[in-house]
Design an enzyme around this catalytic site. Structure first.
Site, short mmCIF file in Angstrom:
data_model
loop_
_atom_site.label_atom_id
_atom_site.label_comp_id
_atom_site.label_asym_id
_atom_site.label_seq_id
_atom_site.Cartn_x
_atom_site.Cartn_y
_atom_site.Cartn_z
N GLY A 236 0.81 -1.21 0.00
CA GLY A 236 0.00 0.00 0.00
C GLY A 236 0.84 1.26 0.00
N PHE A 237 2.01 1.24 0.66
CA PHE A 237 2.94 2.36 0.73
C PHE A 237 2.30 3.62 1.33
CE2 PHE A 237 4.31 0.02 -3.22
CZ PHE A 237 5.35 -0.66 -2.62
N ILE A 466 0.99 -6.17 5.55
CA ILE A 466 0.87 -5.56 4.23
C ILE A 466 2.01 -5.98 3.30
CG2 ILE A 466 -0.40 -3.62 5.19
CD1 ILE A 466 2.14 -1.92 4.84
N ARG A 624 16.80 -3.33 17.80
CA ARG A 624 16.97 -4.74 17.45
C ARG A 624 16.07 -5.11 16.28
NH1 ARG A 624 16.86 -8.85 22.19
NH2 ARG A 624 19.10 -8.45 22.07
N THR A 630 13.52 -10.44 7.11
CA THR A 630 12.46 -9.51 6.69
C THR A 630 12.89 -8.07 6.90
OG1 THR A 630 11.38 -9.70 8.86
CG2 THR A 630 10.64 -11.19 7.12
N GLN A 634 13.04 -5.16 4.02
CA GLN A 634 12.37 -3.86 4.10
C GLN A 634 13.30 -2.73 3.69
OE1 GLN A 634 8.97 -2.71 5.17
NE2 GLN A 634 8.95 -4.62 4.05
N GLY A 698 10.70 0.72 14.45
CA GLY A 698 10.20 0.39 13.11
C GLY A 698 11.27 0.53 12.04
N GLY A 700 10.25 0.12 8.33
CA GLY A 700 9.68 0.20 6.99
C GLY A 700 10.00 1.48 6.24
N GLU A 701 10.06 2.61 6.96
CA GLU A 701 10.21 3.91 6.29
C GLU A 701 11.65 4.37 6.12
OE1 GLU A 701 5.86 5.00 6.58
OE2 GLU A 701 7.17 3.77 7.79
#
Length: 736
Positions: A236-237, A466, A624, A630, A634, A698, A700-701
């Site tokens: 979805g981004f 996602i 961590r 994964t 990312q 996090g 992802g970004e």
């Protein structure tokens, strides 16, 4: 157990479902009696609908109904609050009036027995408009409508203007980024069904709980009368964070026709009606002393927003990372918006930070060049010991280690700083670097974990995967607490009826979900101990607090131990269940951010005007990594997306009528396999236990932030051309 499973590189537990095609995405749900909807989209960007002629379309095969502003049920608005978990992107309800705010806006919806029949009939709907002059881009918007300042997004400390005037060295540069469109492989889709006043939505959403609450508000229902299911999402981004008009329209149409309705947004209209990263113009003014220490930073942003709603304005907060990344006593960050006739913008991977760090890190490179200082040394010299924007200590900040490790792996000490000096045959080699930065966020969360009599464990939470690996890391957290191996753990996500979980955005799903999962697992163990200590239990002479649990076994300290499955079977119990609620991070005590550095190599062949990104080394400090495999994936994906931002991506609009002209996958360019550089990702391992018990922030970004600047800085090193407006296309590099 934790050393074995937390941080391990484990393959995704949902991988077999996806590889075999058994994973059901939203549009894969074919319900009994289901019919199909297809939109009619505006061909103008601004004006009014004067007439909709559906007579020919209604005579087409299979047509059931055609909805538009003169034929649509009354609906309710949602307050659109992120805090209350009922946020939408476009606050205007579908077909609310006859106004057109952007090209590609839904103006009608055809429902027919098949997708093909719905689409064929949609092409036959005739819409007449009264067209008004449209505002096509940021420059036109500023000229015609001016700007609106957003004080809540701004920050000032010290006296940046005076400090700039007194600085020994200054730069003043403007950077421009275009509209970018999310373009996940899975298109936006909804299957809506009503049953006895209850609404079920199979929806492409990054937030099933928020979506449920929105649909409940819009249709005037109690939240427990709505269920939203998204067990799998084809990415979805950020474009699928909040509901768009098509989902509401599909649900309303389903109620009207009395049958389930499927609606898939065509790729072309995903450029118009489901969000984008807005256009930005950023002015950076930096001042330093003679030693290269920042004495003044001013970061001013203007970004485009839509004309759809005058209240719920989307602000691209480009200066958010600027506020605290480097030390500087005198700093100002401002954000303004200007309204154009485009669909509503929304979050796109690292919203604000991705375009903002392009400007900041390009300006840092320019200043280093003016100072005659190594760009890496300039950044080291301006390291911030604390978050000066909040007056708080960092919970953890190892950006200097990221600089060191990435620079060493890249070979930065071999860089010749002279422009165009590094060559390999016909190619000129350019090396550039940039910092990367993203805020670390953690929200409240609920979760449920069960230890079951068949020796397996079960976990559920109303968050969603996602494509980032959430199923797998949830299973890892369960395994860490319970000792149950991964292949005996079942995880269910993506259902709003499960314990309330976070959206999958902002890089906070992992940090938010795992503490709740772990606490629920511990509570399940306490329940198990209670069962075991009962009169008819396996340890009738023990008190629950005297029993210990390790690696799936209960022990009494006197030599007796028993697997949890046997404990449950002894009492003919199906499971021991634990539910938990955890809160967010203590943001009044520490400043939480993630840090990193990108080092990029480009190769430029001026003879054939060919530019390649050939090598990237990135060191990322996110606490961590729960799953090394994964997590690395990312960052790699974010790097490729950053290359797309730097080199290819831009949604182009006709300056005369504001219509998108490259709204397809043929002309909207993204990186492909041939554009893939050699990527080396270093994951620093500094657990941030002030943030959560797993020490994880996090991931992802952060990988996209700074990457476009590192590319642009490398291009400057190779060519001497300072590209301040993205993307870096060949025409900008050719000698005039």
């Amino acid at each position: 157990m934790s050393e074995k499973i937390i941080g391990a590189a484990k393959p995704r537990i949902d991988g077999p479902l996806k590889l075999t095609g058994r994973a059901k995405y939203s549009s894969d749900n074919n319900l009994d009696g289901m019919v199909h909807a297809y939109g009619v989209f505006s061909t103008i960007a601004r004006g009014e609908i004067t007439n909709i002629d559906t007579r020919v379309a209604k005579q087409s095969p299979g047509v059931i109904d055609i909805f538009h502003h003169n034929h649509f049920p009354a609906l309710y608005h949602t307050p659109s609050s992120m805090a209350q978990e009922n946020k939408v992107d476009e606050v205007r309800l579908p077909f609310e009036d006859n106004h057109v705010y952007y090209a590609g806006q839904f103006v009608a919806l055809v429902v027919a027995d098949t997708f093909e029949n719905a689409r064929a009939a949609a092409y036959k709907v005739k819409v007449d408009y009264r067209e008004s002059p449209a505002i096509a881009n940021l420059d036109q918007a500023v000229e015609r409508g001016g700007t609106q300042m957003h004080e809540k997004a701004n920050h000032t400390r010290g006296n940046p203007e005076q400090a700039y005037q007194d600085a020994a060295h200054t730069i003043d540069a403007t950077y421009v980024t275009p509209v970018e469109t999310h373009n996940p492989m899975e298109m936006h889709a909804t299957v809506a069904a009503w049953n006895d006043g209850r609404l079920t939505m199979y929806d492409t959403t990054q937030g099933v709980v928020n979506a449920r609450n929105v649909f409940a508000k819009v249709f005037g229902l109690a939240p427990d009368r709505v269920e939203v299911l998204t067990p799998f999402l084809g990415s979805g981004f950020g474009g699928k964070l909040w509901p768009w008009p098509h989902a509401i329209a599909a649900a309303a149409a389903a109620r009207e026709v009395g049958r389930p309705v499927q609606l898939v947004v065509p790729r072309q209209e995903m450029f118009t009606t489901t969000g984008h990263r807005p256009e930005t113009r950023q002015r950076l003014r930096l001042g330093t002393d003679e030693d290269g220490r920042l004495v003044s930073v001013r970061h001013e942003t203007i970004s485009t927003t839509s004309t759809v709603d005058q209240v719920g304005t989307y602000v691209e907060s480009c200066g958010k990372m600027t506020q605290g990344l480097y030390t500087c006593d005198n700093l100002s960050v401002t954000h303004a918006t200007t309204r154009a006739n485009r669909g509503t913008p929304t979050s796109m991977r690292a919203p604000g930070a991705a375009p903002g760090m392009f400007a900041l890190e390009s300006a840092m490179d320019e200043m280093a060049h003016q100072l005659g200082m190594d760009p890496l040394e300039f950044r080291r010299r301006n390291y911030a010991d604390t978050d000066e924007s909040k007056g708080l200590p960092w919970s953890s900040n190892h950006i200097r280690d990221a600089y060191d490790q990435a620079a060493d792996r890249f070979g930065w000490d071999q860089r010749n700083p002279k422009i165009g000096s590094m060559r390999d045959g016909n190619e000129i080699i350019g090396w550039g670097m940039a910092s990367c930065n993203w805020e670390a966020l953690r929200r409240a969360c609920d979760a449920r974990v069960s230890l079951r009599a068949d020796g397996t464990a079960f976990a559920s939470c109303a968050t969603q995967d996602i494509g980032t690996g959430t199923y797998t890391i949830v299973a890892q957290a369960v395994s860490d607490v319970t000792g149950v191996p991964l292949d005996k753990i079942e995880v269910e996500l993506g259902d709003s009826s499960y314990p309330s979980g976070p959206i999958s955005g902002g890089s906070w799903a992992t940090a938010t979900t795992l503490p709740a999962i772990a606490e629920a697992g511990r509570k399940a163990i306490e329940v198990l101990k209670t069962y075991a200590a009962m009169e008819s239990g396996s340890f009738p002479d023990a008190k629950p607090e005297d029993l210990s649990y390790e690696d799936g076994q209960l022990s009494n300290g006197a030599g007796k131990s028993m697997p949890f499955a046997e404990v449950l079977k002894a009492r003919q119990l199906a499971s021991a269940d634990g539910e938990a609620h955890t809160e967010g991070a203590p943001t009044d005590t520490y400043a939480f951010r993630s840090f990193g550095a990108h080092f990029v190599e480009v190769r430029w062949d001026p003879g054939i005007s060919n530019l390649r990104v050939t090598r990237v080394v990135s060191a990322i400090d996110v606490g961590r990594a729960i799953n090394e495999l994964t997590s690395r994936n990312q960052v790699e994906g974010a790097i490729v997306m950053g290359i797309g931002m730097a080199r290819f991506e831009q949604t182009e609009y006709d300056h005369r009528d504001a219509r998108p002209v490259n709204n397809n996958y043929a002309e909207y360019l993204v990186p492909v396999h041939a554009d893939q550089p050699e990527i080396d990702v270093i994951l620093l391992d500094y657990p941030d236990f002030k943030f959560n018990e797993f020490g994880a922030r996090g991931i992802g970004e952060i990988g996209i932030t700074g990457l476009p600047a590192a590319v642009a800085n490398a291009v400057h090193h190779a060519t001497g051309k300072r590209i301040r407006d993205l993307p870096i296309t060949m025409d900008k590099l050719m000698d005039s």
